[in-house]
Design an enzyme around this catalytic site. Sequence first.
Site, short mmCIF file in Angstrom:
data_model
loop_
_atom_site.label_atom_id
_atom_site.label_comp_id
_atom_site.label_asym_id
_atom_site.label_seq_id
_atom_site.Cartn_x
_atom_site.Cartn_y
_atom_site.Cartn_z
N ARG A 268 0.82 -1.22 0.00
CA ARG A 268 0.00 0.00 0.00
C ARG A 268 0.85 1.26 0.00
O ARG A 268 0.62 2.17 -0.79
CB ARG A 268 -0.95 0.02 1.20
N ASN B 139 -6.10 -2.43 1.96
CA ASN B 139 -6.13 -3.89 2.03
C ASN B 139 -7.57 -4.36 2.04
O ASN B 139 -8.45 -3.71 2.60
CB ASN B 139 -5.46 -4.39 3.32
#
Length: 90
Positions: free
Chosen positions: A19, A37
């Site tokens: 990320r 996520n």
Amino acid sequence: MRECYRFIVSGRVQGVFFRQSTADKANSLGLDGWVRNLPDGRVEGMAAGTPGALAELRGWLDEGPPAARVEGVEWVAAGELHGTGFEVKR
């Protein structure tokens, strides 16, 4: 011209700084959007910007950061994305 895409990345993409690395890459390309996520182990995001910058992000997502093992990337045109900058959602 500005375009927007939704992406979902599968493989070993959680717990490997995917990320944050995605946000860093997207910000360096001047893209707007977000990444987060998913409960099933995948990573989802949206990105908006110029076609060239989006193509570069798309290519980067195929590999991800060094510790990742990308098995697949879904890349689908999406509607408008409002906001500026690219952020990591928790």
